[in-house]
Every structure is written in structure tokens, then in C-alpha cells.
Design a protein around this motif. Structure first.
Motif, PDB file in Angstrom:
ATOM      1  N   LYS A  57      43.124  42.909  36.861  1.00 42.78           N
ATOM      2  CA  LYS A  57      44.468  42.114  37.172  1.00 42.78           C
ATOM      3  C   LYS A  57      44.354  41.359  38.592  1.00 42.78           C
ATOM      4  O   LYS A  57      45.315  40.302  38.850  1.00 42.78           O
ATOM      5  CB  LYS A  57      44.567  43.112  37.278  1.00 42.78           C
ATOM      6  N   GLN A  58      44.179  42.027  40.138  1.00 41.21           N
ATOM      7  CA  GLN A  58      43.849  41.402  40.916  1.00 41.21           C
ATOM      8  C   GLN A  58      43.519  40.122  41.227  1.00 41.21           C
ATOM      9  O   GLN A  58      43.946  40.118  41.915  1.00 41.21           O
ATOM     10  CB  GLN A  58      43.449  42.270  42.349  1.00 41.21           C
ATOM     11  N   VAL A 101      45.038  38.899  51.343  1.00 37.25           N
ATOM     12  CA  VAL A 101      44.773  38.717  50.214  1.00 37.25           C
ATOM     13  C   VAL A 101      43.703  40.272  50.017  1.00 37.25           C
ATOM     14  O   VAL A 101      42.630  40.544  50.725  1.00 37.25           O
ATOM     15  CB  VAL A 101      44.498  38.090  49.403  1.00 37.25           C
ATOM     16  N   TYR A 128      41.584  47.046  36.436  1.00 36.62           N
ATOM     17  CA  TYR A 128      41.938  46.686  38.620  1.00 36.62           C
ATOM     18  C   TYR A 128      41.595  45.700  38.840  1.00 36.62           C
ATOM     19  O   TYR A 128      42.563  44.509  39.148  1.00 36.62           O
ATOM     20  CB  TYR A 128      41.742  47.772  38.754  1.00 36.62           C
ATOM     21  N   ASP A 147      46.564  38.048  40.121  1.00 34.59           N
ATOM     22  CA  ASP A 147      47.658  38.023  40.067  1.00 34.59           C
ATOM     23  C   ASP A 147      47.467  37.436  41.324  1.00 34.59           C
ATOM     24  O   ASP A 147      48.952  37.394  42.158  1.00 34.59           O
ATOM     25  CB  ASP A 147      48.173  39.873  39.876  1.00 34.59           C
ATOM     26  N   ASP A 148      46.733  38.341  42.118  1.00 33.07           N
ATOM     27  CA  ASP A 148      46.648  38.495  43.927  1.00 33.07           C
ATOM     28  C   ASP A 148      45.986  37.601  44.423  1.00 33.07           C
ATOM     29  O   ASP A 148      46.470  36.390  45.264  1.00 33.07           O
ATOM     30  CB  ASP A 148      46.294  39.622  44.716  1.00 33.07           C
TER      31      ASP A 148
END
Lengths: 386, 428
Positions: free
Chosen positions: B168-169, B146, B165, B172-173
Motif C-alpha cells: 500500500k505504501q 517519502v 502495508y 500510494d506514496d
């Protein structure tokens, strides 16, 4: 002298003119500004849509004596930043009003900061591209990055890019991509008709020339090349990989061709080939540029890729009916040299033959490399590349 | 109690805590498989260790494995192993050392094998090579990866777009990947609790580094500094034990200041502080003590260094903020030293020279780390111009002893210190 020679001579002049005379004349003629960019890729559409000339800078090759540039870099750092600094300190890049530094490695990244310190009067942009290729994550970041850059360009040129100017620029660069791809296909089909040394000079001309002029040049060259009546040789067909940033000197490219191998694909001068297909013109132009990068750009060592490492290289090998691969990476190129064992592993899996060597942009001795590639070429001709 | 005994006891307390932390961690790693623990490999700069730990996962940091290999004199054989496998002599030796170590069965500090990763958490902060490193590991281990990309602070500031950014990562990830691996849901309260402890340790850590403003400096902020950054840069930030380590360290340093004592070196306390130096660049690990000795033999104390900021720059006021755990994590990652622009780095070192009243500065340039090294010669000139202080320049490598030339480096350092001495009006 034939017309094709005229074209190639013009390309050679542009290649050798490190003082960027064409850019100076263009600026004087149109009263506009120019923005340079380092390898590998920037969306040139943004520069054009902001009323400026994009200028690809790929170092000084073997044409410039490094006097001051070496004082800025340790011996274990690749060659391109030192020749770029040499060019800048000797006034050769004075006609560039700004410079873009794409996020390809730590050296080019830090060069952006050096530019800020050394040339504070010039616009210096670090161009941070996403490694997350999801539209709503990396895509949003990238789009914001492009908007930030457009703001900077607007301040520099006094021209604010509009959707219309971005679409117009995209259309012109689409044509450029189409023609360049056509050139590559033509070379792969009949490499004796389009020698790589000529193709390379045409690519390098595209770094400098205004895009419509370059498009006309590509069209004309291709029309003329087939009439040259060049005869095929019993050469092997090679895919060259590893020269995506620092470029080998033209003499080395010629030496490779003379070693008995046709280069049928390569990763030279990727600015115009990074996006693989045409970018759609309908819809939001910036979003289209973003999506093209996220979903349709080449697999290169500075892009994160864990799922299908080397597949694109194998695909190129197959599509271009190659016999072998030559890894031609710049010395001290971290991304390229760290990528290489992974690519070689992928080739091993498919039993594809390869050889490798390293160069610097000012390499002056080609004989050893020529012999190595010649032997490789003969070997795969005799016993097959797989 | 004699002064010497008191000093040894005081020093021992923080050292013993750190030693216990490290041996406990490696013991856990060695037993991870039999205890069913999952392993996450990630990198030092911009690590999100509090988050990883909040899922009950154990972490390993490849740079630490490489540098420990070098300190145990194992790195050369690992590097050679990787080069035999086709890795170029030109590239980062941290990577090659780690690959050679994996090839040799990942032996831990006590010889027991360390576990292979269940997840590669590619916290891509301030070093491009990290991308390639984990791509290489992925080819070997076939485990999930990841990515957490940290934008570069090219303009010397953090923007909302950068922070968004990263958040969000994370949402989401990264968090879903950690949930999947651990089988646990994201527990924000647990994460916040760790951040509170991080913040507490960070206060004492900054205080310790700032103690070098005293004359004499009670610490060496480079060679000694690499020990002080250990817990907070690696596996232990956000734990009670790390907070306790920094509390005890602060007490020890407080006492050293009261007694006007200099730093402790491997050969005992420094008696005299002749030169106050700032150092830019990472240390060499293959000859760490020999390198350090070249400084203390000249009575040179490093009062500030950039290397002790690679795992976070706290002096400007940043602390992990439990009230905003994800955006604070983003700011932490963005602020690590090698993620800063060259002008920011020049400014930082210039300020160190002024604030820590340094006599000069030395750039230690390492072959392996372009993130640090590219541009250092310009930094040297800029800093000299801005401060009026002379800079010295030496070169070696992180973990490849072929690039550490002791006599060469010693000669350069001796010449440099002689020159400083003359400038200070001392004997030549």
C-alpha cells in the motif's frame, strides 16, 4: 500526618516497590492476570478490556544494584534494559504474565527478542506502531496490529475484549487523561502548589494502580494540594524535554527543583499522556484508538515527523509561559539524542534559551547538574530566556 | 600460465567489473547536475533500487558514503565536525560521519562533490536510527521525503498484514513520489525486467556464499564477503552488469574450488585454513585491513557472516519475483537481517555453524549499531549452548577510530584462537 502526605507516601511506596506487591495482591484478589509494558506508550485500554491489569515498567532507577543485567548489555547501551533484565532475573517481574515492547528504538525492539529467549513461558509482544499516519495506510496496519494483540490477550486471559469492554476501558482512561492534563495545567499555573517531584510520583503510581483507583487518587490529590498553602518562590519556569523513556532518578528531579527552576512541562511517564485528548466513545472503539494515535498523539522522538519538528516544544514553552528549556536525555538514547539538535535548532529559531545534560537512571551525583541548571535558571531570570 | 598468474587474472575479472561499476556510478553522480539527473538518497537494508532505477533516477546510500569515508581515513574528521555541531558522542557514527561529510561539501571518492538529494526515500528497515537520520537531512536539504515503513519480524514470520502495508505504501506514496520527481509514469515491465536480473544475480550470489561450505573455503565470507555483497546490496542490483559480475565471480570461485585454493587476502592467497569461523556483526571500516589481518595471520577463515545478509537474506530461497513485483519487494524488505527477531538471528547463526562446519564464532559488536548490538551477549550464550562451540566477543565501531583499539582486539582474538586450537587438539 496530612492526607496529602498519605497519598504521596503511598505513591513513594509504589515507586520503590520494584517487586510489584500491589500487582501481586491485585491478581490474588481478582484472580486475573497482569501485562507489563515498557515505555513509552501502549493502548492500555486493550489490556483492561481483556480483563487484565496493565503495568508500566520504567526500569529499576537508582534502587537496584545491577549484578546480572550488565552481563547482557555492552557499556554503550542505555541503562533501562539492563535494570529491566535485572528485575526479571531476580524474580521481581514474576507476577507479570506478559510483556509488551513498544517500537521506540532498536534496544527495546531487541529486548522483545531477548524476552522470547529468556522467558519463553511468558507472553512477549512487540508492539509495532505505524510511522505512516494516514488512516487507510498506517491506520489499517495499526488496527490489524491491535487485533492481533487482542487475540493474544484473549488466549492469555481467557477473556475476549468486546466493543463494550473496549468502550468502558476507553472511558476510564479518558478520565485518567483528563485528570492528568488537569494536574499538568494546575502545575503550570501554580508550580509551587504542585511540585514536580510530587506530580512525578503520582504519574508513576498510574503505571501500577488499577485505573479507577488512580483516578480517585488524582482527584483527591488535586483537591488537597490547593489547601497546602505553599508559597511561591522567585524561580524561573522551565520546560523539561528528553526523558520520554529512561527516567531520571527521583533525586535528580528534586535536585532540579531545588536548583531554582519550576518545571512547568515535561515528557516524563507518557503512557497516560501520549494521546492528547479524549478518545471518542461513539463508533468502532478500536478505530477510535487508532485514529487518536494517528491524529492526536504527542510529538515524541520515536515518531516520524518532518513537517513541524519542535513546534510542539515551542508551543509548550509559550503556553506554559516558560523562561527556558532543559534537555534532560538519557545517555546512549539514540532517538532522544538524535532528536535534540533538531529541537535545539527550532528553539534557536525562536531565540529560546536552553541547556542540556545527560543522565542515567542510576545517576547518583546531582551536584554538577544542579549547578548547571541553577546557573541557567539564574541567567534567564536575570537576562530573559529569549 | 602459472597458477599465480591464472589466479590474478581470474580475480581481476570480477574485481574489474565491480571497480568499473562503482567508478561509473560515482562519475554519473558527479555529473548528475549538469546532465539533469535527479538524485534519490535511500538506505542499504531493504532498498528498492530496481524501482528507483526504473524511473531513470540515480541513488545514493548514506551508509556507503560513511563507510567509504572511513576506508579513506576521512571519517574521524567528519564525526568531529558533527559533534562540533552539537551531535552527541553517544549516537550512531554513521549518521555523524555523513552529516560531517555533508558539512564538508559531500566530497566523492575522487574528490568531486556529490550531489545533494532531490528526494529522501526513507526505506525504514531494521534500524530505528534511519528515521532520525533522514529527519536530520530533511532539515538541511528541505527536499521531499517519502517514507516506506517496514514492519519488524518480531514473531519470526512475514504476515499478510505486513506485506499489504508495504505494498500500500509503495502504491500510494513511493511510486507517486518517484513519478513526480522523474516526470515518468510507473513502468511495471521495466521494473519486472530489473527484478529478473536481480533474481539471476541472487542465484549466483547465494552459490558464492555457499561455496564456503567447501574445505578449504575458497572465499572469506566476511572480509571478502563485503566486496561480494557490494553490487547486490547497493546501486547495481537489477542491472545486466551486476548479473555479469556474479556470473564471473561464480566462475572464479568454481575454479578456486577445483584447485582447492583458499581465499584471497590483501597479502595474497591464504595457504592454510586452520580455523573456520562464523562472524556476527558489521566490520570496522576505519581499520578494515588491519582487522582482517588479525584473522588471516591466525589462518582463520570466515565461512559465514550475518553482515552479508543485511541487504537481503537469500539462502532461505527468497528471490525477487518479477511475476509479483510489489509483494516480492515487500518480502525482500521484510527479510533483511536486522529486521529479524533475535531468536531468528540465533537460529540463523546456529545453522551456519552446523552447515559450514565452523570451529567457532565471533561476535563483533559495534558501538554505533544498536540494531545489531543490543542482545548480542545473549545471542553469544544461546549459540554456545545450542552448538557446543565457543564464541568470542570483540568490540569497536563502524567509522569512529576512537573505538578501535587494535592491541585490545588482537589480544582477544589471539586468546580466542589459542583456545580453539586447544579444543581442536592442536598445539597450544
Amino acid at each position: 500526618m496530612s492526607e496529602i502526605n498519605d497519598i504521596l507516601n503511598r505513591c513513594q511506596e509504589l515507586y520503590e516497590d520494584l517487586s510489584l506487591g500491589y500487582v501481586q495482591r491485585w491478581k490474588e484478589m481478582y484472580g486475573k492476570k497482569a501485562v507489563g509494558f515498557l515505555p513509552v506508550y501502549v493502548p492500555r485500554e486493550l489490556i483492561r478490556a481483556s480483563g487484565m491489569l496493565p503495568v508500566g515498567i520504567m526500569g529499576g532507577g537508582d534502587q537496584i544494584e545491577i549484578i546480572r543485567g550488565d552481563a547482557y548489555f555492552q557499556s554503550y547501551i542505555c541503562h533501562i534494559p539492563r535494570s529491566v533484565i535485572e528485575m526479571a532475573l531476580s524474580g521481581k517481574l514474576d507476577c507479570l504474565d506478559g510483556m509488551m515492547f513498544p517500537s521506540i528504538c532498536d534496544v527495546i525492539r531487541n529486548l522483545s527478542g531477548m524476552w522470547q529467549l529468556m522467558f519463553p513461558e511468558k507472553l512477549s509482544i512487540y508492539f509495532d506502531s505505524p510511522q505512516n499516519f494516514e488512516s487507510d495506510t498506517g491506520g489499517i496496519f495499526y488496527q490489524n496490529e491491535l487485533k492481533r494483540i487482542l487475540d493474544e490477550f484473549s488466549k492469555l486471559s481467557g477473556i475476549t475484549a468486546t466493543d463494550e469492554s473496549l468502550r468502558d476501558a476507553t472511558a476510564l482512561y479518558n478520565q485518567n487523561r483528563r485528570l492528568t492534563q488537569q494536574l499538568y495545567r494546575r502545575r503550570a499555573d501554580k508550580p509551587w502548589e504542585i511540585p514536580t517531584s510530587e506530580l512525578y510520583l503520582l504519574l508513576r503510581a498510574g503505571n501500577i494502580l488499577e485505573v479507577t483507583e488512580h483516578n480517585q487518587m488524582l482527584e483527591r490529590y488535586m483537591a488537597l494540594a490547593s489547601k497546602e498553602n505553599r508559597k511561591p518562590l522567585d524561580n524561573s519556569r522551565l520546560v523539561l524535554n528528553g526523558s520520554f523513556c529512561e527516567q531520571p532518578p527521583l533525586g535528580l528531579i528534586r535536585a532540579l527543583e531545588r536548583a531554582g527552576g519550576y518545571i512547568v512541562d515535561d515528557d516524563f511517564v507518557l503512557a497516560g499522556r501520549m494521546i492528547k485528548s479524549e478518545i471518542p466513545l461513539k463508533g468502532d472503539p478500536l478505530e477510535n484508538i487508532v485514529e487518536a494515535y494517528l491524529k492526536d498523539s504527542k510529538d515524541v522522538p520515536f515518531k516520524y515527523n518532518i513537517e513541524n519538528k519542535g513546534d510542539e516544544l515551542v508551543e509548550s514553552f509559550r503556553e506554559n509561559r516558560a523562561d527556558g528549556v532543559i534537555f534532560c536525555a538519557a545517555s546512549f538514547c539514540d532517538p532522544g539524542l538524535l532528536e535534540q539538535p533538531m529541537l535545539q535548532g527550532r528553539l534557536d529559531k525562536d531565540k529560546i534559551a536552553y541547556t542540556s545534560f545527560q543522565f542515567a537512571e542510576n545517576t547518583g551525583q546531582y551536584q554538577v547538574i544542579r549547578e548547571q541548571v541553577g546557573t541557567f535558571s539564574d541567567t534567564i531570570k536575570l537576562w530573559g530566556g529569549q | 600460465m602459472t597458477e599465480k598468474t591464472a589466479r590474478e587474472v581470474l580475480k581481476d575479472d570480477s574485481m574489474m567489473i565491480q571497480k568499473k561499476l562503482i567508478s561509473g556510478h560515482y562519475n554519473n553522480l558527479a555529473q548528475a547536475r549538469e546532465k539533469g539527473k535527479k538524485i534519490v538518497y535511500t538506505f542499504v537494508p531493504g532498498n528498492i533500487i530496481e524501482l528507483v532505477r526504473s524511473f531513470g533516477l540515480l541513488s545514493m546510500l548514506p551508509e556507503i558514503d560513511s563507510l567509504q569515508s572511513a576506508m579513506r581515513k576521512k571519517s574521524d574528521q567528519y564525526v568531529a565536525e558533527a559533534e562540533k555541531m552539537g551531535h552527541s558522542e553517544d549516537v550512531c557514527t554513521y549518521v555523524k560521519c555523513h552529516i560531517g561529510m555533508i558539512q564538508s561539501g559531500i566530497p566523492g571518492p575522487d574528490g568531486r562533490p556529490l550531489p545533494e538529494p532531490d528526494l529522501l526515500l526513507l526505506s525504514y528497515t531494521g534500524c530505528f536510527t534511519f528515521l532520525k537520520w533522514f529527519e536530520l537531512l530533511r532539515q538541511r536539504f528541505k527536499c521531499p521525503v517519502v517514507l516506506l515503513q517496514i514492519p519488524y519480524q518480531a514473531e519470526g514470520k512475514i504476515t499478510k498484514d505486513m506485506r499489504d502495508y508495504i505494498v500500500k505504501q509503495l502504491k500510494d506514496d513511493v511510486i507517486p513520489a518517484l513519478e513526480k520527481l522523474s516526470g515518468m509514469k510507473y513502468d511495471e515491465e521495466r521494473f519486472k525486467d530489473a527484478m529478473r536480473k536481480s533474481s539471476q544475480a541472487e542465484e549466483d550470489f547465494v552459490w558464492t556464499l555457499n561455496s564456503a561450505k567447501q574445505k578449504p573455503s575458497p572465499i572469506d565470507a566476511y572480509f571478502g564477503g563485503v566486496y561480494y555483497v557490494g553490487p547486490i546490496f547497493t546501486y547495481f542490483r537489477g542491472t545486466d552488469e551486476a548479473a555479469e559480475y556474479y556470473r564471473v565471480l561464480r566462475e572464479e570461485v568454481t575454479q578456486r574450488i577445483a584447485r582447492k585454493l583458499g581465499p584471497i587476502t590483501p597479502e595474497g592467497p591464504m595457504r592454510n585454513e586452520k580455523f573456520r569461523i562464523v562472524v556476527e556483526g558489521p566490520p570496522n571500516w576505519t581499520h578494515f585491513r588491519e582487522f582482517w589481518k588479525m584473522f588471516y595471520d591466525e589462518e582463520a577463515v570466515v565461512v559465514a557472516s550475518s553482515y552479508t545478509k543485511v541487504g537481503g537474506v537469500y539462502e532461505s530461497g527468497f528471490r525477487h519475483d518479477p511475476e509479483n513485483p510489489l509483494s516480492s519487494t515487500a518480502d525482500y524488505c521484510l527479510g533483511c537481517y536486522t529486521n529479524l527477531s533475535l531468536p531468528s538471528r540465533v537460529e540463523m547463526i546456529t545453522n551456519y555453524i552446523r552447515d559450514f562446519q565452523a570451529d567457532g564464532f565471533i561476535v563483533h559488536s559495534v558501538k554505533s549499531c544498536n540494531s545489531f548490538s543490543a542482545g548480542q551477549l545473549l545471542m553469544l550464550r544461546e549459540i554456545e549452548t545450542r552448538t557446543g562451540k565457543s564464541g568470542g566477543f570483540i568490540e569497536s565501531d563502524l567509522v569512529d577510530s576512537r573505538y578501535f583499539s587494535p592491541s585490545n582486539i588482537k589480544n582477544r582474538l589471539e586468546s580466542y584462537f589459542q583456545m580453539l586450537d586447544q579444543k581442536k587438539g592442536g598445539r597450544s
